[in-house]
Scaffold this active site. Structure first.
Site, PDB file in Angstrom:
ATOM      1  CB  SER B  48      -0.797   0.011   1.253  1.00  0.00           C
ATOM      2  OG  SER B  48      -1.777   0.839   1.145  1.00  0.00           O
ATOM      3  CD  GLU B  49      -0.391   3.988  -3.574  1.00  0.00           C
ATOM      4  OE1 GLU B  49      -0.866   2.743  -3.731  1.00  0.00           O
ATOM      5  OE2 GLU B  49      -1.301   4.841  -4.237  1.00  0.00           O
ATOM      6  CG  ASN B  50      -1.299   4.242   2.400  1.00  0.00           C
ATOM      7  OD1 ASN B  50      -1.453   3.265   2.031  1.00  0.00           O
ATOM      8  ND2 ASN B  50      -2.092   4.249   3.735  1.00  0.00           N
TER       9      ASN B  50
END
Lengths: 220, 183
Positions: B48-50
């Site tokens: 998840s890029e966050n």
């Protein structure tokens, strides 16, 4: 130096026309009390650097809603329609930055670098007006540092030296923003004595942190 | 087929493209649906890029304390063996080539693998989020989208919307078929 302070005291460090970084991703890991304090003090003409603008009545979205921001650097604004409206109507100057480039520009500012080289954005509108450099046969964009007057960040726990630990996916932009601003203010759930936090498990070293406020206790 | 049926068909088909033991990043919307249809005999880990690897859906009996969200800001969980990190590390993982595959939606894709999915000038400007970095860094890029938009083709000789990346797409999955982008 005593870093622990109150909202009332700490808000004195923020003024109109400041460039402010605010941590968080869609509000997750953004400092709610500090954002509300900025709203309450009436601070305006802000240049805001943030991953996104959350939603209209949530976290950084409130600053857009109340028209406190004149210039915005963000990677994604699609979930806050008011940001898009203000941009389209020419009320808000928006620079869209790829998310990985945004955090690297913040990191560059914090860590004494003159910029970073990335292939992200090559062949797109992002490359407009940017210097290109070829290294070992690969073309890169030179992306320059993003500095700020103040960083408003959020963490789970601080010790009295300002060493920070986070919770869940809430570290996101907070860690790099802590380093990139002249003044870094962190809002936490819990403050512990020096020595109570295992130095091996510190995520953000306290050298980056100037002021600590505890959520829920410094409201008056 | 209505829109929901189309999306389910596309999500099921695109899930078959994922490889065992791979690290995968799913875009918001239709691509996220693919997670529900991963073949049982393979193990995929989601990034998840966050800021974490090991993304999973919340279990029925799990309380949402709001501390973990996906790239769309929705509450999710983390697998055993997962890890949280800051955004610089997250995009280091993405640009550094550690993500084996990304599945993204698109407004347009063309014959050269160019992709437009972040703005329609004057109409809709949501921003690129992490898409430009994913398109640059992921080893394999799959576009999952409906074949047309209100009857207008989305697969073109040449994109006419601003590009998110050039020559980035490897495979296109729609409700009409699966298209490999080749030279």
């Amino acid at each position: 130096m005593n870093k622990i302070t109150t909202i009332k005291e700490v808000i004195k460090h923020i003024k109109n026309e400041d460039t402010i970084m605010i941590g968080g991703f869609m509000g997750n890991g953004a400092p709610p009390t500090l954002i509300d304090a900025v709203i309450e003090k009436g601070i305006k003409d802000i240049t805001l650097i943030s991953s996104d603008t959350a939603t209209i009545d949530y976290k950084t979205g409130k600053l857009i809603r109340d028209k406190r921001v004149k210039k915005l650097y963000a990677s994604h604004i699609g979930l806050n329609k008011e940001t898009g409206r203000q941009m389209t109507d020419g009320e808000l100057d928006v620079e869209l930055v790829p998310q990985g480039t945004l955090v690297e520009r913040i990191r560059a500012a914090g860590f004494g670098l003159g910029g970073i080289l990335t292939t992200t954005g090559v062949g797109t509108r992002v490359e407009q007006d940017k210097q290109k450099l070829t290294v070992e046969g690969v073309e890169y964009l030179l992306e320059t540092p993003l500095h700020a007057d103040v960083a408003l960040i959020n963490a789970k726990r601080a010790d009295k030296s300002g060493n920070l630990q986070y919770q869940g996916s809430m570290v996101n932009f907070n860690a790099m923003m802590a380093a990139a601003a002249k003044t870094t203010i962190v809002e936490v759930d819990e403050i512990v004595e020096n020595g109570e936090m295992d130095p091996n498990l510190v995520v953000t070293p306290g050298v980056f942190v100037d002021h600590i406020v505890k959520r829920g206790e410094n409201d008056e | 087929m209505n829109k929901d049926e189309m999306h389910t068909l596309i999500a099921k088909r695109v899930a078959y493209e994922l490889e065992d033991q791979s690290l995968v990043n799913l875009g918001i919307g239709l691509p996220t649906k693919a997670a529900s249809y991963i073949p049982r005999d393979i193990k995929v880990t989601f990034q998840s890029e966050n800021g974490f690897v090991g993304l999973r859906g919340l279990k029925d009996d799990e309380t949402n304390d709001g501390t973990i969200v996906n790239a769309g800001g929705q509450p999710v969980g983390i697998e055993k063996g997962g890890a949280f990190f800051d955004s610089a590390t997250s995009f280091g993982i993405i640009r550094g080539g550690y993500v084996d595959c990304t599945i993204l939606g698109a407004l347009q894709v063309d014959k050269n693998g160019n992709i437009a999915n972040y703005m329609i000038p004057g109409k809709m400007v949501p921003g690129m989020g992490g898409a430009m970095d994913l398109l640059e860094g992921a080893k394999k890029v799959i576009v999952a989208m409906q074949h047309t938009a209100k009857g207008n083709p989305k697969i073109l000789n040449e994109c006419n919307l601003p590009l998110t990346a050039s020559q980035a797409v490897d495979l296109i999955v729609t409700e009409m078929g699966v298209i490999e982008v080749s030279d």
